[in-house]
Design an enzyme around this catalytic site. Sequence first.
Site, PDB file in Angstrom:
ATOM      1  CG  HIS A  12      12.104 -38.298  -2.609  1.00  0.00           C
ATOM      2  ND1 HIS A  12      12.756 -39.478  -1.897  1.00  0.00           N
ATOM      3  CD2 HIS A  12      10.623 -38.705  -2.518  1.00  0.00           C
ATOM      4  CE1 HIS A  12      12.036 -40.363  -1.484  1.00  0.00           C
ATOM      5  NE2 HIS A  12      10.669 -39.830  -1.535  1.00  0.00           N
TER       6      HIS A  12
ATOM      7  CG  ASN B  13       5.467 -44.402   5.832  1.00  0.00           C
ATOM      8  OD1 ASN B  13       4.541 -45.007   5.397  1.00  0.00           O
ATOM      9  ND2 ASN B  13       5.848 -44.257   7.207  1.00  0.00           N
ATOM     10  CB  SER B  14       9.308 -39.925   1.652  1.00  0.00           C
ATOM     11  OG  SER B  14       9.749 -41.189   0.657  1.00  0.00           O
TER      12      SER B  14
ATOM     13  CG  ASP C   2      16.275 -39.226  -1.637  1.00  0.00           C
ATOM     14  OD1 ASP C   2      15.990 -38.201  -1.889  1.00  0.00           O
ATOM     15  OD2 ASP C   2      15.343 -39.998  -1.752  1.00  0.00           O
TER      16      ASP C   2
END
Length: 409
Positions: free
Chosen positions: A45, A153-154, A75
Amino acid sequence: FRGLVPDDFFDDFFGNGPNMRSVPQRASGSGVIVSQDGYIITNNHVIDGASEIKVSLNNKTTYTAKIIGSDVSSDLAVLKIEAKNLPFLLYGNSDNVQIGQWVLAIGYPLNLETTVTAGIISAKGRTLGLNARKSQTPIEYFLQTDAAVNQGNSGGALVNTNGELVGINSAIASPTGSYAGYSYAIPVNIVKKIVNDLIQFGAVQRAYLGISYLPDEAPDSEKEKVGYKQGQGVYVREAAKDGAAAAAGIKSGDYISKINGVPIVSGNDMVEKIARLKPGDKISIAYLRNGKENTVNVTLKNKSGTYDIVKTSVLDDFGVDFAALDKKKASEYGQTGGVVVKKINPNGLIDAQTRMRDGFVILRVNDKPVTTVDELSEAIQKAGNNIKFDGFYPGFEGLYTYNIIKDPQ
Protein backbone atom coordinates in the site's frame (compact mmCIF):
# COMPACT_ATOMS: atom_id res chain seq x y z
CA PHE A 1 -11.40 -1.21 17.54
CA ARG A 2 -12.47 1.68 15.34
CA GLY A 3 -10.38 3.02 12.50
CA LEU A 4 -8.45 -0.11 11.55
CA VAL A 5 -6.48 1.31 8.63
CA PRO A 6 -3.09 1.05 6.97
CA ASP A 7 -1.20 3.78 8.76
CA ASP A 8 -0.40 5.96 5.74
CA PHE A 9 -3.80 6.59 4.06
CA PHE A 10 -2.07 6.30 0.66
CA ASP A 11 -5.38 5.94 -1.16
CA ASP A 12 -5.91 9.66 -0.77
CA PHE A 13 -2.26 10.60 -1.29
CA PHE A 14 -2.05 8.78 -4.62
CA GLY A 15 -5.15 10.36 -6.06
CA ASN A 16 -8.11 8.27 -4.93
CA GLY A 17 -9.42 10.92 -2.57
CA PRO A 18 -12.50 12.92 -3.51
CA ASN A 19 -10.73 16.09 -4.66
CA MET A 20 -7.28 14.91 -5.70
CA ARG A 21 -7.73 12.82 -8.85
CA SER A 22 -6.22 15.17 -11.42
CA VAL A 23 -3.29 16.51 -9.40
CA PRO A 24 -0.01 14.54 -9.13
CA GLN A 25 0.55 13.64 -5.49
CA ARG A 26 3.53 12.76 -3.36
CA ALA A 27 3.66 10.58 -0.29
CA SER A 28 6.25 8.87 1.88
CA GLY A 29 6.68 5.58 3.67
CA SER A 30 9.40 3.45 5.18
CA GLY A 31 11.35 0.41 4.05
CA VAL A 32 13.91 -2.15 5.17
CA ILE A 33 17.15 -2.93 3.32
CA VAL A 34 17.67 -6.70 3.41
CA SER A 35 20.71 -7.15 1.14
CA GLN A 36 23.93 -5.30 0.50
CA ASP A 37 23.07 -4.94 -3.20
CA GLY A 38 19.89 -2.95 -2.59
CA TYR A 39 16.80 -5.12 -2.14
CA ILE A 40 14.25 -3.31 0.02
CA ILE A 41 11.05 -4.53 1.68
CA THR A 42 8.06 -2.24 2.15
CA ASN A 43 4.25 -2.45 2.12
CA ASN A 44 2.30 -2.84 -1.09
CA HIS A 45 0.00 0.00 0.00
CA VAL A 46 3.03 2.31 0.23
CA ILE A 47 3.96 1.93 -3.46
CA ASP A 48 0.60 1.00 -4.97
CA GLY A 49 -0.28 3.47 -7.73
CA ALA A 50 3.08 5.24 -7.68
CA SER A 51 4.50 6.30 -11.05
CA GLU A 52 7.98 6.90 -9.62
CA ILE A 53 9.61 5.77 -6.38
CA LYS A 54 12.53 7.58 -4.75
CA VAL A 55 14.50 6.02 -1.90
CA SER A 56 16.44 8.26 0.48
CA LEU A 57 18.97 6.72 2.85
CA ASN A 58 20.20 8.04 6.18
CA ASN A 59 23.25 9.55 4.53
CA LYS A 60 20.93 11.67 2.31
CA THR A 61 21.78 9.64 -0.80
CA THR A 62 18.76 9.30 -3.08
CA TYR A 63 18.03 6.54 -5.58
CA THR A 64 15.25 5.76 -8.03
CA ALA A 65 13.81 2.38 -7.10
CA LYS A 66 12.48 -0.37 -9.33
CA ILE A 67 9.54 -2.51 -8.22
CA ILE A 68 10.64 -6.15 -8.25
CA GLY A 69 7.24 -7.44 -7.23
CA SER A 70 4.27 -6.86 -4.94
CA ASP A 71 1.57 -8.92 -3.29
CA VAL A 72 -1.80 -7.49 -2.26
CA SER A 73 -2.73 -10.61 -0.26
CA SER A 74 0.04 -9.99 2.28
CA ASP A 75 0.47 -6.23 1.61
CA LEU A 76 4.17 -6.65 0.85
CA ALA A 77 6.38 -5.28 -1.94
CA VAL A 78 10.04 -5.61 -2.91
CA LEU A 79 12.03 -2.73 -4.39
CA LYS A 80 15.55 -2.63 -5.80
CA ILE A 81 18.02 0.23 -5.92
CA GLU A 82 21.33 0.12 -7.78
CA ALA A 83 23.84 0.31 -4.93
CA LYS A 84 26.56 -1.83 -3.37
CA ASN A 85 27.87 -2.57 0.11
CA LEU A 86 24.76 -1.29 1.84
CA PRO A 87 24.15 -2.05 5.52
CA PHE A 88 21.20 -4.43 5.91
CA LEU A 89 19.07 -6.08 8.56
CA LEU A 90 19.25 -9.79 9.33
CA TYR A 91 16.07 -11.83 9.54
CA GLY A 92 15.00 -13.05 12.96
CA ASN A 93 12.44 -15.74 13.74
CA SER A 94 8.93 -14.48 14.45
CA ASP A 95 7.88 -17.90 15.77
CA ASN A 96 10.16 -17.27 18.74
CA VAL A 97 8.60 -13.87 19.52
CA GLN A 98 6.81 -13.96 22.87
CA ILE A 99 4.00 -11.83 24.28
CA GLY A 100 5.57 -9.26 26.61
CA GLN A 101 8.86 -9.24 24.68
CA TRP A 102 10.44 -5.85 23.99
CA VAL A 103 10.62 -4.69 20.37
CA LEU A 104 11.60 -1.52 18.51
CA ALA A 105 9.74 0.10 15.62
CA ILE A 106 11.94 2.01 13.13
CA GLY A 107 10.69 4.29 10.39
CA TYR A 108 9.98 7.80 9.14
CA PRO A 109 6.70 8.85 10.81
CA LEU A 110 5.00 12.21 10.25
CA ASN A 111 7.70 13.38 7.80
CA LEU A 112 10.35 13.21 10.52
CA GLU A 113 13.85 11.80 10.15
CA THR A 114 14.62 8.26 11.31
CA THR A 115 12.63 7.58 14.47
CA VAL A 116 12.84 4.62 16.85
CA THR A 117 10.06 3.78 19.31
CA ALA A 118 9.93 0.97 21.84
CA GLY A 119 7.15 -1.28 23.05
CA ILE A 120 6.20 -4.85 23.78
CA ILE A 121 4.51 -7.59 21.80
CA SER A 122 0.96 -7.39 23.13
CA ALA A 123 -0.65 -10.10 20.96
CA LYS A 124 0.07 -12.50 18.10
CA GLY A 125 -2.02 -13.80 15.22
CA ARG A 126 -4.28 -10.76 14.89
CA THR A 127 -6.61 -10.46 11.88
CA LEU A 128 -7.91 -7.01 10.92
CA GLY A 129 -9.57 -7.64 7.57
CA LEU A 130 -7.43 -5.04 5.79
CA ASN A 131 -5.99 -7.27 3.08
CA ALA A 132 -9.42 -8.75 2.37
CA ARG A 133 -10.39 -5.39 0.90
CA LYS A 134 -8.07 -6.00 -2.06
CA SER A 135 -7.60 -9.76 -2.16
CA GLN A 136 -9.81 -12.83 -2.13
CA THR A 137 -6.99 -14.82 -0.53
CA PRO A 138 -5.76 -12.47 2.21
CA ILE A 139 -2.94 -13.42 4.56
CA GLU A 140 -3.11 -11.75 7.96
CA TYR A 141 -1.39 -12.94 11.11
CA PHE A 142 -0.20 -9.68 12.61
CA LEU A 143 2.07 -9.14 15.57
CA GLN A 144 0.38 -6.52 17.76
CA THR A 145 2.62 -4.09 19.63
CA ASP A 146 2.28 -0.91 21.65
CA ALA A 147 5.33 0.67 20.00
CA ALA A 148 4.26 4.06 18.64
CA VAL A 149 3.63 3.87 14.88
CA ASN A 150 2.18 6.71 12.80
CA GLN A 151 1.66 7.82 9.20
CA GLY A 152 4.92 7.21 7.37
CA ASN A 153 5.90 4.15 9.43
CA SER A 154 4.36 1.71 6.94
CA GLY A 155 6.96 -0.68 5.55
CA GLY A 156 9.41 0.02 8.36
CA ALA A 157 11.20 -2.47 10.56
CA LEU A 158 10.07 -4.07 13.79
CA VAL A 159 13.19 -5.48 15.43
CA ASN A 160 13.96 -7.39 18.59
CA THR A 161 16.59 -6.30 21.13
CA ASN A 162 19.22 -8.27 19.21
CA GLY A 163 18.65 -6.01 16.20
CA GLU A 164 17.02 -8.79 14.14
CA LEU A 165 14.05 -8.08 11.88
CA VAL A 166 10.92 -9.74 13.32
CA GLY A 167 8.22 -7.85 11.40
CA ILE A 168 7.23 -5.17 8.89
CA ASN A 169 5.08 -2.40 10.42
CA SER A 170 1.86 -2.12 8.45
CA ALA A 171 -1.17 -0.76 10.28
CA ILE A 172 -2.55 0.96 13.36
CA ALA A 173 -5.85 0.74 15.22
CA SER A 174 -7.05 4.24 15.90
CA PRO A 175 -10.25 6.29 16.10
CA THR A 176 -8.40 9.34 14.75
CA GLY A 177 -5.86 8.03 12.23
CA SER A 178 -2.97 8.74 14.61
CA TYR A 179 -1.32 6.33 17.02
CA ALA A 180 -3.62 5.31 19.88
CA GLY A 181 -1.76 2.43 21.46
CA TYR A 182 -2.04 -0.42 18.96
CA SER A 183 0.16 -1.10 15.96
CA TYR A 184 0.49 -4.17 13.75
CA ALA A 185 3.37 -5.81 11.92
CA ILE A 186 3.60 -8.66 9.40
CA PRO A 187 5.67 -11.49 10.98
CA VAL A 188 9.08 -11.92 9.38
CA ASN A 189 8.59 -15.64 8.75
CA ILE A 190 5.80 -14.75 6.32
CA VAL A 191 7.83 -11.81 4.98
CA LYS A 192 10.83 -14.01 4.14
CA LYS A 193 8.76 -16.42 2.08
CA ILE A 194 6.89 -13.72 0.14
CA VAL A 195 10.05 -11.69 -0.51
CA ASN A 196 12.07 -14.68 -1.67
CA ASP A 197 9.29 -15.65 -4.09
CA LEU A 198 9.02 -12.14 -5.52
CA ILE A 199 12.78 -11.91 -6.05
CA GLN A 200 13.20 -15.41 -7.49
CA PHE A 201 10.01 -15.82 -9.52
CA GLY A 202 8.43 -12.36 -9.76
CA ALA A 203 5.24 -13.82 -8.27
CA VAL A 204 4.26 -15.37 -4.95
CA GLN A 205 4.22 -19.16 -5.08
CA ARG A 206 1.05 -19.55 -3.06
CA ALA A 207 0.16 -23.05 -1.94
CA TYR A 208 -3.45 -24.16 -1.57
CA LEU A 209 -4.88 -26.92 0.58
CA GLY A 210 -8.03 -26.93 -1.55
CA ILE A 211 -10.71 -26.49 1.12
CA SER A 212 -13.28 -23.99 2.23
CA TYR A 213 -13.61 -23.76 5.99
CA LEU A 214 -15.93 -22.37 8.62
CA PRO A 215 -14.45 -19.02 9.67
CA ASP A 216 -13.88 -18.31 13.35
CA GLU A 217 -16.28 -15.36 13.23
CA ALA A 218 -19.15 -17.37 11.67
CA PRO A 219 -22.49 -16.75 13.42
CA ASP A 220 -23.68 -19.27 16.00
CA SER A 221 -26.66 -20.16 13.80
CA GLU A 222 -24.32 -21.36 11.05
CA LYS A 223 -22.18 -23.31 13.50
CA GLU A 224 -25.25 -25.00 14.92
CA LYS A 225 -26.47 -25.85 11.42
CA VAL A 226 -23.33 -27.86 10.59
CA GLY A 227 -23.01 -29.31 14.09
CA TYR A 228 -19.74 -27.49 14.77
CA LYS A 229 -17.87 -28.64 17.88
CA GLN A 230 -15.53 -26.14 19.49
CA GLY A 231 -11.92 -26.98 20.25
CA GLN A 232 -11.45 -29.70 17.63
CA GLY A 233 -9.75 -27.59 14.97
CA VAL A 234 -10.78 -26.00 11.68
CA TYR A 235 -14.09 -27.30 10.31
CA VAL A 236 -13.91 -28.27 6.61
CA ARG A 237 -16.99 -27.04 4.78
CA GLU A 238 -15.93 -28.46 1.44
CA ALA A 239 -12.89 -30.17 -0.08
CA ALA A 240 -12.48 -29.31 -3.77
CA LYS A 241 -12.44 -32.43 -5.95
CA ASP A 242 -9.15 -31.49 -7.63
CA GLY A 243 -7.61 -30.06 -4.46
CA ALA A 244 -4.72 -31.34 -2.36
CA ALA A 245 -6.87 -32.12 0.69
CA ALA A 246 -9.39 -34.23 -1.24
CA ALA A 247 -6.56 -36.17 -2.88
CA ALA A 248 -5.39 -37.12 0.62
CA GLY A 249 -8.86 -38.24 1.72
CA ILE A 250 -10.01 -35.19 3.68
CA LYS A 251 -13.77 -34.60 3.38
CA SER A 252 -16.46 -32.10 4.28
CA GLY A 253 -17.21 -32.30 8.00
CA ASP A 254 -13.65 -33.14 9.04
CA TYR A 255 -11.71 -30.96 11.50
CA ILE A 256 -8.10 -30.11 10.65
CA SER A 257 -6.33 -30.27 13.99
CA LYS A 258 -2.59 -30.26 13.23
CA ILE A 259 -0.18 -29.31 10.46
CA ASN A 260 3.24 -30.97 10.67
CA GLY A 261 2.42 -31.92 14.24
CA VAL A 262 1.63 -28.35 15.35
CA PRO A 263 -1.90 -27.84 16.74
CA ILE A 264 -4.20 -25.63 14.66
CA VAL A 265 -6.61 -23.55 16.72
CA SER A 266 -8.20 -21.27 14.09
CA GLY A 267 -8.69 -20.79 10.38
CA ASN A 268 -6.30 -17.85 10.49
CA ASP A 269 -3.70 -20.06 12.13
CA MET A 270 -4.06 -22.62 9.33
CA VAL A 271 -3.79 -19.99 6.57
CA GLU A 272 -0.60 -18.61 8.14
CA LYS A 273 1.02 -22.06 8.23
CA ILE A 274 0.12 -22.77 4.58
CA ALA A 275 1.25 -19.26 3.53
CA ARG A 276 4.85 -20.20 4.33
CA LEU A 277 4.79 -23.05 1.82
CA LYS A 278 4.76 -23.38 -1.96
CA PRO A 279 3.07 -25.72 -4.47
CA GLY A 280 4.68 -29.15 -4.41
CA ASP A 281 5.59 -28.99 -0.72
CA LYS A 282 4.57 -32.04 1.29
CA ILE A 283 3.06 -31.67 4.76
CA SER A 284 1.39 -33.96 7.28
CA ILE A 285 -2.13 -33.09 8.35
CA ALA A 286 -3.97 -34.52 11.30
CA TYR A 287 -7.76 -34.35 11.08
CA LEU A 288 -10.63 -35.49 13.23
CA ARG A 289 -13.50 -37.51 11.78
CA ASN A 290 -16.23 -38.75 14.13
CA GLY A 291 -13.93 -38.01 17.05
CA LYS A 292 -11.07 -40.15 15.71
CA GLU A 293 -7.80 -38.52 14.65
CA ASN A 294 -6.22 -39.52 11.35
CA THR A 295 -2.92 -38.34 9.89
CA VAL A 296 -2.25 -38.08 6.15
CA ASN A 297 0.47 -36.68 3.92
CA VAL A 298 -0.66 -33.88 1.62
CA THR A 299 1.14 -32.43 -1.41
CA LEU A 300 0.05 -28.80 -1.78
CA LYS A 301 -1.07 -27.42 -5.15
CA ASN A 302 -1.23 -24.01 -6.81
CA LYS A 303 -4.43 -22.11 -7.58
CA SER A 304 -4.82 -23.96 -10.89
CA GLY A 305 -4.72 -27.35 -9.19
CA THR A 306 -1.21 -28.29 -10.34
CA TYR A 307 2.21 -28.34 -8.73
CA ASP A 308 3.81 -25.96 -11.23
CA ILE A 309 5.68 -22.74 -10.48
CA VAL A 310 3.53 -19.68 -11.19
CA LYS A 311 5.17 -17.01 -13.33
CA THR A 312 4.22 -13.36 -13.62
CA SER A 313 1.96 -12.47 -16.51
CA VAL A 314 0.77 -9.33 -18.26
CA LEU A 315 -2.71 -10.64 -17.45
CA ASP A 316 -2.24 -10.34 -13.67
CA ASP A 317 -3.27 -6.67 -13.51
CA PHE A 318 -6.62 -7.38 -15.15
CA GLY A 319 -7.88 -9.30 -12.12
CA VAL A 320 -9.54 -12.03 -14.15
CA ASP A 321 -9.40 -15.82 -14.38
CA PHE A 322 -9.17 -16.61 -18.11
CA ALA A 323 -9.64 -19.91 -19.92
CA ALA A 324 -9.70 -20.95 -23.57
CA LEU A 325 -13.18 -21.49 -24.98
CA ASP A 326 -13.94 -25.19 -25.37
CA LYS A 327 -13.82 -26.20 -29.06
CA LYS A 328 -17.24 -27.86 -28.88
CA LYS A 329 -18.75 -24.75 -27.30
CA ALA A 330 -17.04 -22.54 -29.87
CA SER A 331 -18.64 -24.59 -32.64
CA GLU A 332 -22.05 -24.25 -30.98
CA TYR A 333 -21.59 -20.48 -30.87
CA GLY A 334 -20.49 -20.37 -34.52
CA GLN A 335 -16.96 -19.27 -33.60
CA THR A 336 -13.50 -20.69 -34.29
CA GLY A 337 -12.46 -20.01 -30.70
CA GLY A 338 -12.09 -17.40 -28.00
CA VAL A 339 -11.09 -16.76 -24.39
CA VAL A 340 -13.65 -17.01 -21.59
CA VAL A 341 -13.69 -14.58 -18.69
CA LYS A 342 -14.39 -17.19 -16.01
CA LYS A 343 -14.28 -14.92 -12.98
CA ILE A 344 -13.74 -11.19 -12.46
CA ASN A 345 -12.01 -10.46 -9.17
CA PRO A 346 -12.28 -7.13 -7.34
CA ASN A 347 -9.71 -4.36 -7.77
CA GLY A 348 -8.36 -5.48 -11.15
CA LEU A 349 -8.36 -3.27 -14.24
CA ILE A 350 -11.48 -4.90 -15.69
CA ASP A 351 -13.43 -4.54 -12.45
CA ALA A 352 -12.32 -0.93 -12.05
CA GLN A 353 -12.82 0.28 -15.63
CA THR A 354 -15.65 -1.74 -17.19
CA ARG A 355 -19.02 -3.32 -16.53
CA MET A 356 -17.93 -6.65 -17.97
CA ARG A 357 -19.51 -9.72 -16.38
CA ASP A 358 -18.39 -13.30 -15.79
CA GLY A 359 -18.89 -15.50 -18.84
CA PHE A 360 -17.90 -12.92 -21.44
CA VAL A 361 -16.08 -14.50 -24.40
CA ILE A 362 -13.23 -12.42 -25.83
CA LEU A 363 -12.88 -12.86 -29.59
CA ARG A 364 -10.48 -10.03 -30.46
CA VAL A 365 -7.95 -7.77 -28.76
CA ASN A 366 -7.43 -4.54 -30.70
CA ASP A 367 -9.01 -6.32 -33.69
CA LYS A 368 -6.59 -9.27 -33.47
CA PRO A 369 -8.37 -12.67 -33.06
CA VAL A 370 -7.46 -14.67 -29.94
CA THR A 371 -8.34 -18.30 -29.26
CA THR A 372 -6.01 -19.20 -26.36
CA VAL A 373 -4.83 -17.53 -23.15
CA ASP A 374 -1.31 -17.35 -24.59
CA GLU A 375 -2.61 -15.54 -27.68
CA LEU A 376 -4.55 -13.18 -25.40
CA SER A 377 -1.39 -12.44 -23.40
CA GLU A 378 0.65 -11.86 -26.56
CA ALA A 379 -1.99 -9.55 -28.04
CA ILE A 380 -2.15 -7.49 -24.84
CA GLN A 381 1.65 -7.17 -24.77
CA LYS A 382 1.58 -5.75 -28.29
CA ALA A 383 -1.46 -3.56 -27.72
CA GLY A 384 0.25 -0.77 -25.79
CA ASN A 385 -1.64 1.26 -23.21
CA ASN A 386 -5.08 1.30 -24.87
CA ILE A 387 -6.73 -2.10 -25.12
CA LYS A 388 -10.03 -2.97 -26.78
CA PHE A 389 -11.79 -6.26 -26.08
CA ASP A 390 -14.46 -7.41 -28.55
CA GLY A 391 -16.62 -10.40 -27.75
CA PHE A 392 -20.03 -11.73 -26.81
CA TYR A 393 -22.10 -13.21 -24.00
CA PRO A 394 -23.44 -16.72 -24.71
CA GLY A 395 -27.21 -16.57 -25.05
CA PHE A 396 -27.28 -12.89 -25.95
CA GLU A 397 -27.25 -11.37 -29.41
CA GLY A 398 -24.66 -8.96 -30.70
CA LEU A 399 -21.03 -8.11 -29.98
CA TYR A 400 -19.86 -6.08 -27.02
CA THR A 401 -16.77 -3.85 -26.80
CA TYR A 402 -14.87 -2.93 -23.63
CA ASN A 403 -11.99 -0.44 -23.54
CA ILE A 404 -9.20 -0.59 -20.97
CA ILE A 405 -6.37 1.82 -20.19
CA LYS A 406 -3.58 -0.42 -18.91
CA ASP A 407 -1.66 2.33 -17.11
CA PRO A 408 -4.07 5.18 -16.29
CA GLN A 409 -2.35 8.40 -15.26
